[in-house]
Design a protein around this motif. Structure first.
Motif, PDB file in Angstrom:
ATOM      1  N   GLY A   1       1.272  -0.843  -0.256  1.00 42.45           N
ATOM      2  CA  GLY A   1       0.347   0.142  -0.425  1.00 42.45           C
ATOM      3  C   GLY A   1       0.807   1.313   0.232  1.00 42.45           C
ATOM      4  O   GLY A   1       0.452   1.919  -0.255  1.00 42.45           O
ATOM      5  N   GLU A   2       1.726   1.607   0.324  1.00 36.63           N
ATOM      6  CA  GLU A   2       2.901   2.644   0.979  1.00 36.63           C
ATOM      7  C   GLU A   2       2.954   2.287  -0.293  1.00 36.63           C
ATOM      8  O   GLU A   2       3.810   3.565  -0.882  1.00 36.63           O
ATOM      9  N   ARG A   3       3.872   1.264  -0.862  1.00 35.19           N
ATOM     10  CA  ARG A   3       4.397   1.447  -2.166  1.00 35.19           C
ATOM     11  C   ARG A   3       3.546   2.369  -3.457  1.00 35.19           C
ATOM     12  O   ARG A   3       4.169   2.818  -4.163  1.00 35.19           O
ATOM     13  N   ILE A   4       2.355   2.247  -3.505  1.00 35.95           N
ATOM     14  CA  ILE A   4       1.960   2.094  -4.475  1.00 35.95           C
ATOM     15  C   ILE A   4       1.215   3.731  -3.957  1.00 35.95           C
ATOM     16  O   ILE A   4       1.065   4.770  -5.309  1.00 35.95           O
TER      17      ILE A   4
ATOM     18  N   PRO B   1      -0.382   8.432   1.993  1.00 40.83           N
ATOM     19  CA  PRO B   1      -1.345   7.785   3.253  1.00 40.83           C
ATOM     20  C   PRO B   1      -2.885   7.851   3.128  1.00 40.83           C
ATOM     21  O   PRO B   1      -2.147   9.155   4.036  1.00 40.83           O
ATOM     22  N   SER B   2      -3.208   7.170   3.005  1.00 38.66           N
ATOM     23  CA  SER B   2      -4.376   7.953   3.335  1.00 38.66           C
ATOM     24  C   SER B   2      -4.860   6.796   5.075  1.00 38.66           C
ATOM     25  O   SER B   2      -5.887   7.547   4.853  1.00 38.66           O
ATOM     26  N   HIS B   3      -4.502   6.384   4.967  1.00 35.65           N
ATOM     27  CA  HIS B   3      -5.090   5.464   6.046  1.00 35.65           C
ATOM     28  C   HIS B   3      -3.759   4.548   7.353  1.00 35.65           C
ATOM     29  O   HIS B   3      -2.968   5.016   6.307  1.00 35.65           O
ATOM     30  N   ILE B   4      -3.658   4.632   7.815  1.00 35.73           N
ATOM     31  CA  ILE B   4      -2.680   4.581   9.018  1.00 35.73           C
ATOM     32  C   ILE B   4      -2.175   2.590   8.067  1.00 35.73           C
ATOM     33  O   ILE B   4      -1.375   2.333   8.634  1.00 35.73           O
ATOM     34  N   VAL B   5      -3.098   2.150   8.879  1.00 38.78           N
ATOM     35  CA  VAL B   5      -2.852   0.595   8.419  1.00 38.78           C
ATOM     36  C   VAL B   5      -3.228  -0.334   7.278  1.00 38.78           C
ATOM     37  O   VAL B   5      -2.306  -0.783   6.459  1.00 38.78           O
ATOM     38  N   MET B   6      -3.686   0.878   6.477  1.00 43.40           N
ATOM     39  CA  MET B   6      -4.849   0.589   4.727  1.00 43.40           C
ATOM     40  C   MET B   6      -4.166   1.756   4.359  1.00 43.40           C
ATOM     41  O   MET B   6      -4.883   2.339   3.351  1.00 43.40           O
ATOM     42  N   PRO B   7      -2.553   1.966   3.932  1.00 43.78           N
ATOM     43  CA  PRO B   7      -2.440   3.070   3.251  1.00 43.78           C
ATOM     44  C   PRO B   7      -3.019   3.635   1.932  1.00 43.78           C
ATOM     45  O   PRO B   7      -3.337   4.395   1.376  1.00 43.78           O
TER      46      PRO B   7
ATOM     47  N   SER C   1      -8.272  -5.795  16.580  1.00 41.20           N
ATOM     48  CA  SER C   1      -8.733  -4.591  15.936  1.00 41.20           C
ATOM     49  C   SER C   1      -8.685  -3.718  14.520  1.00 41.20           C
ATOM     50  O   SER C   1      -9.100  -3.080  14.096  1.00 41.20           O
ATOM     51  N   ALA C   2      -7.064  -4.345  14.285  1.00 39.28           N
ATOM     52  CA  ALA C   2      -6.589  -3.932  12.639  1.00 39.28           C
ATOM     53  C   ALA C   2      -6.910  -3.941  11.353  1.00 39.28           C
ATOM     54  O   ALA C   2      -7.873  -3.369  10.632  1.00 39.28           O
ATOM     55  N   THR C   3      -7.613  -5.474  11.116  1.00 38.65           N
ATOM     56  CA  THR C   3      -7.911  -6.196  10.617  1.00 38.65           C
ATOM     57  C   THR C   3      -8.743  -7.610  10.248  1.00 38.65           C
ATOM     58  O   THR C   3      -8.889  -7.869  10.064  1.00 38.65           O
ATOM     59  N   GLY C   4      -9.333  -7.758  11.703  1.00 35.99           N
ATOM     60  CA  GLY C   4     -10.170  -8.861  12.020  1.00 35.99           C
ATOM     61  C   GLY C   4      -9.192 -10.326  12.178  1.00 35.99           C
ATOM     62  O   GLY C   4      -9.956 -11.242  11.874  1.00 35.99           O
ATOM     63  N   GLN C   5      -8.097  -9.915  12.178  1.00 36.06           N
ATOM     64  CA  GLN C   5      -7.014 -11.192  11.796  1.00 36.06           C
ATOM     65  C   GLN C   5      -6.955 -11.662  13.738  1.00 36.06           C
ATOM     66  O   GLN C   5      -6.517 -10.648  13.798  1.00 36.06           O
ATOM     67  N   PRO C   6      -6.672 -12.792  13.592  1.00 36.47           N
ATOM     68  CA  PRO C   6      -6.373 -13.249  15.459  1.00 36.47           C
ATOM     69  C   PRO C   6      -4.775 -12.748  15.643  1.00 36.47           C
ATOM     70  O   PRO C   6      -4.159 -12.560  16.933  1.00 36.47           O
ATOM     71  N   ILE C   7      -3.932 -12.998  14.244  1.00 31.96           N
ATOM     72  CA  ILE C   7      -2.371 -12.338  14.789  1.00 31.96           C
ATOM     73  C   ILE C   7      -2.486 -11.743  13.284  1.00 31.96           C
ATOM     74  O   ILE C   7      -2.629 -12.867  11.483  1.00 31.96           O
ATOM     75  N   SER C   8      -0.715 -11.335  13.130  1.00 32.38           N
ATOM     76  CA  SER C   8      -0.481 -10.758  11.416  1.00 32.38           C
ATOM     77  C   SER C   8       0.179 -11.845  11.554  1.00 32.38           C
ATOM     78  O   SER C   8       1.003 -13.463  11.720  1.00 32.38           O
ATOM     79  N   ALA C   9       0.294 -11.617   9.588  1.00 34.82           N
ATOM     80  CA  ALA C   9       1.381 -13.155   9.672  1.00 34.82           C
ATOM     81  C   ALA C   9       3.181 -13.707  10.019  1.00 34.82           C
ATOM     82  O   ALA C   9       3.826 -14.617  10.302  1.00 34.82           O
ATOM     83  N   TYR C  10       3.558 -11.804   9.957  1.00 38.03           N
ATOM     84  CA  TYR C  10       5.031 -12.509  10.496  1.00 38.03           C
ATOM     85  C   TYR C  10       5.301 -11.001  12.176  1.00 38.03           C
ATOM     86  O   TYR C  10       4.559  -9.762  11.997  1.00 38.03           O
ATOM     87  N   THR C  11       5.352 -11.911  13.586  1.00 38.28           N
ATOM     88  CA  THR C  11       5.258 -11.034  14.790  1.00 38.28           C
ATOM     89  C   THR C  11       7.242 -10.917  15.074  1.00 38.28           C
ATOM     90  O   THR C  11       7.173 -12.067  15.884  1.00 38.28           O
ATOM     91  N   SER C  12       7.449  -9.598  14.338  1.00 38.99           N
ATOM     92  CA  SER C  12       9.179 -10.287  14.824  1.00 38.99           C
ATOM     93  C   SER C  12       9.556  -9.659  15.775  1.00 38.99           C
ATOM     94  O   SER C  12       9.460  -8.741  16.347  1.00 38.99           O
ATOM     95  N   HIS C  13      10.450 -10.390  16.747  1.00 37.33           N
ATOM     96  CA  HIS C  13      11.505  -9.870  17.989  1.00 37.33           C
ATOM     97  C   HIS C  13      13.083  -9.621  17.460  1.00 37.33           C
ATOM     98  O   HIS C  13      13.818 -10.685  17.531  1.00 37.33           O
TER      99      HIS C  13
END
Lengths: 261, 201, 484
Positions: free
Chosen positions: C138-141, C149-155, C261-273
């Motif tokens: 979305g940011e690349r677009i 960006p027009s949205h903080i999660v879905m730019p 809260s953001a997308t309705g997913q239980p967790i995102s695909a990558y959560t990196s520490h």
């Protein structure tokens, strides 16, 4: 029980029959009801316009006017919400807290009174528009985004007791109508778009009558509907309940649908 | 830059709000009934595939994205090691991590899976392994079926104790919905991801 | 009602809303995301308790920021990272630029970071001839389209597939008329894969900074933050002062709430520490530089009415539920962060530039109900209006009109005569005049019919007709306070 009727400025000026309906409904509960003519405004327009300092003087005056009443009832969820939330901030102290605790929205008050069941039918399909202030500030009903335990909705309960009245289903049960105080004027384009979407939802559900506990929402929606000549009748909850529960048509009546009050 | 540090810390100190109540901690839910079925559901909802296989024979018990024999570039984590899988092509080792780009399949061993969301906690053995997991077309992650935690609460108790330098939760393949909310898999990372729960016999 | 002074959001929103079909599409798209959030919340029986827990942790953090950041710095440094501090956007940008220039870096990939947007990092680096490619699709677009960006999660939520297709046709030299998202994403994947492979450094934001271990947690669905940091030797992580949490175990409530809260997913695909730099690979060893940024946050901390906004975890749920945002689009706000949370933090950072934003709100309160950390957004927006006005950011005409009205309302007799005159005037005025005078209400709405008499007048007339006050009125008059 001593009940004072506080009629907000815009109801007083623009739709007296809502005030009369409220007055009669309160009298029918058997309470001793008085109307306070010197209570003009709860301060909400100043608050929403960002000039809340003007609310302070108004607030102090209101505390004086309603000192002796057991309950102060208003046919306006948004006004009640303003007083409940802000009166103590404007005039800090136990008197403000006392008044904030005694002020009630009409359906909130009526639901707990032991009133007679409505007798006269109101055979129409009715869309109940959820006042955002009533829902989220006063907790009248359950907002669709919350996962708290469900809360009762006094307006819905009272309306469902009316014979022949059918509450319609909506696709977005509690989306804002777009009035929002000064927002209606300052952001009139978005405000109108929001209102038109609400009207479309109600019409889609088959509503012939649209009602709410907040006249401000209704005047905004009515304005949009009338400009587009939509065949939708907008009535405050007090008007519907009065029509149904008071035996003699009261003279500022809903029955006479074409006229002004 | 320590001037910036001092200024910032001083500003935070000056603006410090009075301490309030301690946060109310929510007791984490326990392991639910039908945990494995729930994991399967979450993995599928995340766009991944799910399989359950006996540990000793898992490579022949699952469906590979391409038949195992035809894969030219395969990386396999040592910990997932199985006599039937050997690294091939760029998966055998590269000088520059970027050279892993042609990787087709990457096999990893996860530490545990979280039941409430279907995510796997994985600690890459090396920068090579991490790069492999990202550049690969297809990801296969094996985890012992007994290594499951009910929620992230239980997961983080374990992670807190372990002090890894890099670890991640992986859930389903790489994805995006940035074009008209239309869900597409394989945005930049793995196009497919398969979670294989291993039963010890 | 005279027409009020036009404010920036309302102008842009008017233009947005004029395209009815597009507005409906945008509104439905975001409502859909809100519904997914609702469904995800249904999966978590202790949802409301979790919101209280997460909000409580963030509030407690606000009282411990200096020691938590000291702890974070010590831990991160011990793990091999280098921690920098930036008081403002300029210092942040300079720090990033120096790190890159010192290492001869000319090609950078960046994953989503609203902080770097806020600081205007991309423009700064481009001025220094450093290529920075935003890798979130979305940011690349929007980067290719040269817009924010027009949205903080879905730019790119404001764009339809045809627009993306036209853009890609231009940028990636592909055949015209492609609108299928799978194909479009495949094109972007190919282009961005080449960028990842050629990048000399990766810049990321940080979703959570854990003080206990000096760990930075970065959450994505695409894996772009990971691709951007797994290959190059330099990772620069930019983090705002408000992103810190005390302990590893605190990540649980936040990560259970964030993606839902953001997308309705239980967790995102990558959560990196990330704890310290990557282990070495190759001759040059890896580096992790963490830039801790203030840029107005410590000032917000000093505001009792608004400091809770620092709890925000940038999920975007408030945007998705906001009926105004859905019908006006992110660009209408003219600020880095739009929507309800933006309308609180942006005017706090730049009052003169963004004093219109708290008014871009109908006060419905849905935002506060969806916020995973219980920021009382709609109450803050209301309070902010008066704060801004008292600081002189309100149009003089409006202040005067309201002061006059307040004056009238303090005197009931004056109110009665002014309103009676006003009503009579309105009733005799030609409708067209009245409609023009009552703009902007009357742009789309009929005026309510103006009654000949107010309730007060009718009530007292009726009371006189019925022979004085009613019994209950009389009884109250004897005990109660007397009207003036």
């Amino acid at each position: 029980m001593r009940v004072a009727l506080f009629i907000p400025c815009y109801v007083d000026q623009l739709r007296p029959r809502v005030a009369f309906a409220t007055l009669e409904l309160l009298r029918a509960t058997g309470a001793s009801v008085r109307f306070e003519p010197d209570a003009l405004c709860c301060g909400q327009p100043f608050l929403t316009a960002g000039e809340e300092r003007h609310g302070r003087a108004l607030g102090r005056r209101l505390i004086d006017l309603f000192r002796e009443d057991d309950a102060i009832v208003m046919p306006s969820a948004s006004c009640v919400a303003t007083l409940r939330r802000h009166l103590e901030r404007w005039a800090p102290g136990p008197e403000a807290r006392s008044m904030a605790e005694r002020v009630l929205e009409l359906t909130e008050f009526l639901i707990d009174q032991d009133t007679e069941t409505p007798a006269l039918p109101f055979p129409h399909r009715v869309g109940l528009h959820a006042s955002c202030h009533g829902l989220r500030e006063l907790g009248l009903g359950t907002a669709t985004e919350t996962r708290e335990p469900p809360r009762r909705d006094p307006a819905a309960q009272l309306l469902s007791r009316v014979p022949g009245l059918e509450l319609v289903d909506l696709t977005r049960r509690d989306e804002c109508c777009g009035f929002g105080g000064i927002f209606a004027v300052q952001e009139d384009a978005v405000s109108s778009r929001m209102g038109l979407d609400r009207l479309a939802d109600h019409r889609g559900g088959g509503a012939e009558v649209l009602t709410s506990t907040d006249l401000s929402c209704l005047l905004h929606l009515e304005g949009l509907a009338q400009r587009r000549k939509m065949p939708m009748r907008l009535l405050h909850v007090a008007e519907i309940l009065a029509e149904s529960s008071l035996e003699k048509g009261w003279d500022h009546a809903v029955r006479d649908r074409g006229s002004l009050s | 830059m320590s001037e910036a540090r001092d200024t910032i810390l001083a500003a935070l100190e000056a603006a410090r709000p009075p301490a309030g109540p301690e946060p109310e901690r929510v007791p984490p839910p326990g392991m639910p009934e039908g945990a494995i079925a729930r994991i399967e559901q979450r993995v599928q909802e995340a766009g991944g595939r799910f399989a359950r296989a006996p540990a000793a024979r898992w490579p022949t018990s699952i469906e590979w994205p391409t038949p195992l024999a035809q894969i030219r570039h395969l990386y396999c984590s040592g910990a997932a090691g199985h006599p039937e899988i050997a690294p091939r092509g760029v998966g055998e080792g590269v000088h520059d991590l970027q050279d892993l780009d042609p990787l087709e399949v990457c096999v990893l061993r996860g530490r545990f899976v979280v039941v409430e969301n279907g995510a796997v906690w994985h600690v890459p053995a090396s920068p090579l392994e991490r790069a492999a997991a990202l550049l690969t077309d297809h990801l296969v992650v094996v985890v012992r079926a007994e290594d499951k935690r009910a929620t992230l609460h239980q997961a983080y108790e374990e992670i807190a104790a372990s002090q890894t330098a890099f670890g991640w939760f992986l859930c389903g393949p790489s994805k995006t919905a940035d074009i008209e909310q239309s869900l597409v898999f394989g945005a930049h990372g793995a196009r497919t991801m398969q979670l294989v729960l291993l039963d010890e016999e | 009602m005279a027409e009020s002074r036009r404010t920036v959001h309302s102008d842009r929103a008017r233009r947005f809303v004029a395209d009815e079909a597009r507005t409906r599409w945008h509104d439905e798209a975001l409502w859909f995301v809100r519904s997914k959030r609702d469904a995800a919340a249904d999966q978590v029986p202790d949802w409301e308790a979790l919101r209280t827990e997460a909000g409580g942790i963030k509030r407690a953090v606000l009282s411990r920021l200096p020691e938590l950041w000291r702890q974070f710095e010590e831990e991160a440094t011990q793990a091999g990272a280098v921690v920098h501090w930036a008081r403002d956007a300029a210092e942040h940008n300079q720090t990033v630029a120096s790190l890159l220039e010192e290492r001869g870096v000319r090609r950078v990939v960046k994953s989503k970071s609203m902080l770097t947007e806020e600081c205007g990092l991309n423009a700064d680096l481009e001025r220094r001839n450093i290529e920075v490619v935003d890798t979130d699709l979305g940011e690349r677009i929007v980067q290719l389209r040269n817009e924010p960006p027009s949205h903080i999660v879905m730019p790119a939520i404001h764009l339809q597939r045809e627009q993306v297709g036209a853009l890609f046709e231009q940028e990636f030299d592909c055949p015209p008329g492609i609108t299928d998202p799978d194909t479009l994403v495949a094109l972007a994947r190919k282009d961005l894969r080449a960028r990842f492979l050629g990048a000399q450094a990766g810049i990321t934001g940080v979703n959570f900074a854990v003080a206990e271990t000096g760990t930075c947690v970065v959450v994505t669905n695409e894996g772009n933050a990971d691709l951007g940091t797994a290959l190059p030797e330099l990772h620069i992580a930019c983090v705002g002062l408000e992103k810190i949490i005390p302990e590893t175990r605190d990540l649980a409530p936040f990560l259970r709430l964030l993606a839902r809260s953001a997308t309705g997913q239980p967790i995102s695909a990558y959560t990196s520490h990330f704890r310290g730099p990557r282990a070495d690979w190759g001759p040059r060893g890896s580096e992790l530089h963490i830039i801790v940024v203030d840029n107005g946050r410590s000032r917000l901390l000093a505001e009792p009415a608004f400091r809770e906004a620092l709890a925000c975890i940038r999920c975007g749920a408030c945007l998705n539920t906001c009926p105004v945002y859905r019908r006006s689009g992110g660009h209408s706000y003219g600020a880095t962060i739009p929507g309800p949370i933006g309308s609180v933090v942006e005017p706090n950072r730049s009052p003169s530039r963004h004093s219109d934003l708290p008014h871009a709100c109908s006060l419905c309160g849905s935002c506060s109900d969806v916020c995973p950390v219980r920021v009382p957004l709609h109450h803050q927006l209301l309070t902010l209006r008066s704060h801004l006005s008292e600081a002189g950011h309100s149009p003089r005409g409006r202040r005067w009109a309201l002061a006059t009205t307040a004056g009238i309302l303090r005197h009931p007799r004056l109110f009665r005569s002014v309103s009676r005159w006003g009503r009579q005037l309105a009733r005799v005025m030609p409708e067209r005049w009245l409609e023009r005078w009552a703009l902007p209400w009357t742009r789309e709405r009929a005026l309510p019919p103006i009654p000949a008499q107010s309730f007060r007048e009718l009530y007292s007339t009726r009371a006189r007709r019925e022979g004085g006050l009613s019994k209950s009125d009389r009884a109250r008059r004897e005990d109660g306070p007397q009207a003036p």
